[in-house]
Write an enzyme that holds these catalytic residues in place. Structure first.
Site, PDB file in Angstrom:
ATOM      1  N   ARG A  29       0.783  -1.156  -0.105  1.00  0.00           N
ATOM      2  CA  ARG A  29       0.077   0.109  -0.144  1.00  0.00           C
ATOM      3  C   ARG A  29       1.016   1.403   0.013  1.00  0.00           C
ATOM      4  O   ARG A  29       1.671   1.239   0.409  1.00  0.00           O
ATOM      5  CB  ARG A  29      -0.765   0.122   1.231  1.00  0.00           C
ATOM      6  CG  ARG A  29      -1.939  -1.249   1.242  1.00  0.00           C
ATOM      7  CD  ARG A  29      -3.150  -0.827   2.054  1.00  0.00           C
ATOM      8  NE  ARG A  29      -3.867  -2.205   1.996  1.00  0.00           N
ATOM      9  CZ  ARG A  29      -4.732  -2.663   1.050  1.00  0.00           C
ATOM     10  NH1 ARG A  29      -5.020  -1.876   0.241  1.00  0.00           N
ATOM     11  NH2 ARG A  29      -5.350  -3.874   1.049  1.00  0.00           N
ATOM     12  N   ASP A  30       0.491   2.334  -0.690  1.00  0.00           N
ATOM     13  CA  ASP A  30       1.294   3.731  -0.813  1.00  0.00           C
ATOM     14  C   ASP A  30       1.058   4.211   0.389  1.00  0.00           C
ATOM     15  O   ASP A  30      -0.021   4.031   1.230  1.00  0.00           O
ATOM     16  CB  ASP A  30       0.576   4.139  -1.915  1.00  0.00           C
ATOM     17  CG  ASP A  30       1.510   5.616  -2.532  1.00  0.00           C
ATOM     18  OD1 ASP A  30       2.219   5.397  -3.501  1.00  0.00           O
ATOM     19  OD2 ASP A  30       1.689   6.366  -1.627  1.00  0.00           O
ATOM     20  N   ILE A  31       2.219   4.682   0.925  1.00  0.00           N
ATOM     21  CA  ILE A  31       2.257   5.442   2.089  1.00  0.00           C
ATOM     22  C   ILE A  31       1.424   6.805   2.415  1.00  0.00           C
ATOM     23  O   ILE A  31       1.025   7.139   3.349  1.00  0.00           O
ATOM     24  CB  ILE A  31       3.633   5.809   2.503  1.00  0.00           C
ATOM     25  CG1 ILE A  31       3.903   5.804   4.066  1.00  0.00           C
ATOM     26  CG2 ILE A  31       4.352   7.037   1.882  1.00  0.00           C
ATOM     27  CD1 ILE A  31       5.238   5.965   4.603  1.00  0.00           C
ATOM     28  N   ASN A  87       4.784   6.524 -13.597  1.00  0.00           N
ATOM     29  CA  ASN A  87       5.392   7.729 -14.012  1.00  0.00           C
ATOM     30  C   ASN A  87       7.015   7.541 -14.229  1.00  0.00           C
ATOM     31  O   ASN A  87       7.595   6.837 -13.604  1.00  0.00           O
ATOM     32  CB  ASN A  87       5.181   8.620 -12.436  1.00  0.00           C
ATOM     33  CG  ASN A  87       3.681   9.165 -12.351  1.00  0.00           C
ATOM     34  OD1 ASN A  87       3.282   9.237 -13.298  1.00  0.00           O
ATOM     35  ND2 ASN A  87       3.518   8.870 -11.103  1.00  0.00           N
ATOM     36  N   VAL A  96      10.058   8.287  -6.845  1.00  0.00           N
ATOM     37  CA  VAL A  96      11.105   6.972  -6.242  1.00  0.00           C
ATOM     38  C   VAL A  96      11.616   6.215  -7.702  1.00  0.00           C
ATOM     39  O   VAL A  96      10.754   5.864  -8.394  1.00  0.00           O
ATOM     40  CB  VAL A  96      10.102   6.014  -5.560  1.00  0.00           C
ATOM     41  CG1 VAL A  96      10.974   4.810  -5.014  1.00  0.00           C
ATOM     42  CG2 VAL A  96       9.744   6.772  -4.318  1.00  0.00           C
ATOM     43  N   HIS A 100       7.621   1.271 -10.769  1.00  0.00           N
ATOM     44  CA  HIS A 100       6.349   0.700  -9.675  1.00  0.00           C
ATOM     45  C   HIS A 100       5.178   1.307 -10.599  1.00  0.00           C
ATOM     46  O   HIS A 100       5.103   2.410 -11.191  1.00  0.00           O
ATOM     47  CB  HIS A 100       6.357   1.650  -8.522  1.00  0.00           C
ATOM     48  CG  HIS A 100       6.686   2.903  -8.425  1.00  0.00           C
ATOM     49  ND1 HIS A 100       7.813   3.675  -8.626  1.00  0.00           N
ATOM     50  CD2 HIS A 100       5.717   3.992  -8.435  1.00  0.00           C
ATOM     51  CE1 HIS A 100       7.438   5.027  -8.744  1.00  0.00           C
ATOM     52  NE2 HIS A 100       6.482   5.134  -8.365  1.00  0.00           N
ATOM     53  N   HIS A 102       1.394   2.181 -10.254  1.00  0.00           N
ATOM     54  CA  HIS A 102       0.383   2.446  -9.270  1.00  0.00           C
ATOM     55  C   HIS A 102      -0.989   1.826  -9.788  1.00  0.00           C
ATOM     56  O   HIS A 102      -1.309   2.121 -10.870  1.00  0.00           O
ATOM     57  CB  HIS A 102       0.201   4.047  -9.179  1.00  0.00           C
ATOM     58  CG  HIS A 102       1.230   4.798  -8.741  1.00  0.00           C
ATOM     59  ND1 HIS A 102       1.362   5.465  -7.590  1.00  0.00           N
ATOM     60  CD2 HIS A 102       2.415   5.272  -9.653  1.00  0.00           C
ATOM     61  CE1 HIS A 102       2.490   6.075  -7.624  1.00  0.00           C
ATOM     62  NE2 HIS A 102       3.072   6.043  -8.779  1.00  0.00           N
TER      63      HIS A 102
HETATM   64  P1  5GP Z   1       5.796   8.125  -8.124  1.00  0.00           P
HETATM   65  O1  5GP Z   1       5.774   9.617  -7.742  1.00  0.00           O
HETATM   66  O2  5GP Z   1       7.508   7.798  -8.120  1.00  0.00           O
HETATM   67  O3  5GP Z   1       5.272   7.628  -9.197  1.00  0.00           O
HETATM   68  O4  5GP Z   1       5.373   7.371  -6.702  1.00  0.00           O
HETATM   69  C1  5GP Z   1       6.158   7.189  -5.578  1.00  0.00           C
HETATM   70  C2  5GP Z   1       5.077   6.760  -4.846  1.00  0.00           C
HETATM   71  O5  5GP Z   1       5.732   5.994  -3.690  1.00  0.00           O
HETATM   72  C3  5GP Z   1       4.336   8.055  -3.935  1.00  0.00           C
HETATM   73  O6  5GP Z   1       2.809   7.704  -4.280  1.00  0.00           O
HETATM   74  C4  5GP Z   1       4.715   7.897  -2.475  1.00  0.00           C
HETATM   75  O7  5GP Z   1       3.474   8.263  -1.767  1.00  0.00           O
HETATM   76  C5  5GP Z   1       4.984   6.387  -2.436  1.00  0.00           C
HETATM   77  N1  5GP Z   1       6.172   6.012  -1.474  1.00  0.00           N
HETATM   78  C6  5GP Z   1       7.216   6.964  -1.024  1.00  0.00           C
HETATM   79  N2  5GP Z   1       7.821   6.366  -0.207  1.00  0.00           N
HETATM   80  C7  5GP Z   1       7.363   5.264   0.336  1.00  0.00           C
HETATM   81  C8  5GP Z   1       7.470   4.242   1.388  1.00  0.00           C
HETATM   82  O8  5GP Z   1       8.346   4.497   2.266  1.00  0.00           O
HETATM   83  N3  5GP Z   1       6.489   3.485   1.528  1.00  0.00           N
HETATM   84  C9  5GP Z   1       5.421   3.400   0.814  1.00  0.00           C
HETATM   85  N4  5GP Z   1       4.547   2.408   1.006  1.00  0.00           N
HETATM   86  N5  5GP Z   1       5.195   4.281  -0.253  1.00  0.00           N
HETATM   87  C10 5GP Z   1       6.119   4.943  -0.505  1.00  0.00           C
END
Ligand code: 5GP
Ligand code: ZN
Length: 114
Positions: A29-31, A87, A96, A100, A102
């Protein structure tokens, strides 16, 4: 990758709310959820972004989508619908740098695609 947060979740070095894992992928799950259901599906091996994909990764990327479909059913959002997003780099808002997928659902989407 020693300093990658998602590698650490995959390895168990840091806590992740894991909903599914197998030999190729881990889902958690996203944080900071952007929808009632917001799950990230990641490959267990480190890949920075879509820009770094090679032909050998094609089965893995396909498996990530099948995994997303199965989790959507498990979460009860398959029928109403969901959105899958990857993304890549700054203009898309990638934060990140471990690829990944979503999985977002649980309510009608309000935001436009771009
Ligand atoms: P991006 O913006 O790179 O597509 O998405 C990165 C996602 O990773 C974001 O939605 C963010 O909330 C999530 N995220 C960042 N750090 C962590 C973490 O330590 N644990 C979890 N579960 N999600 C994270
Ligand atoms: Zn990583």
């Amino acid at each position: 990758m020693t300093d990658c947060i998602f590698c650490k979740i995959v390895s168990g070095d840091i806590q992740g709310n894991i909903v599914y894992r197998d030999e190729q992928t881990t889902a958690f799950r996203d944080i900071n959820p952007a929808a009632p259901t917001h799950i990230l599906i990641v490959p267990n091996k480190h890949i920075d972004s879509v820009n770094m994909l090679i032909v050998d990764d094609e089965p893995l990327i396909g498996h990530m989508f099948t995994t997303a479909k199965n989790i959507a059913a498990q979460e009860g959002i398959a029928e109403n619908g969901y959105r899958l997003i990857i993304n890549t780099n700054a203009d898309a808002g990638q934060t990140v740098f471990h690829i990944h997928l979503h999985l977002l659902g649980g309510a009608p989407m309000k935001n436009p695609m771009g």
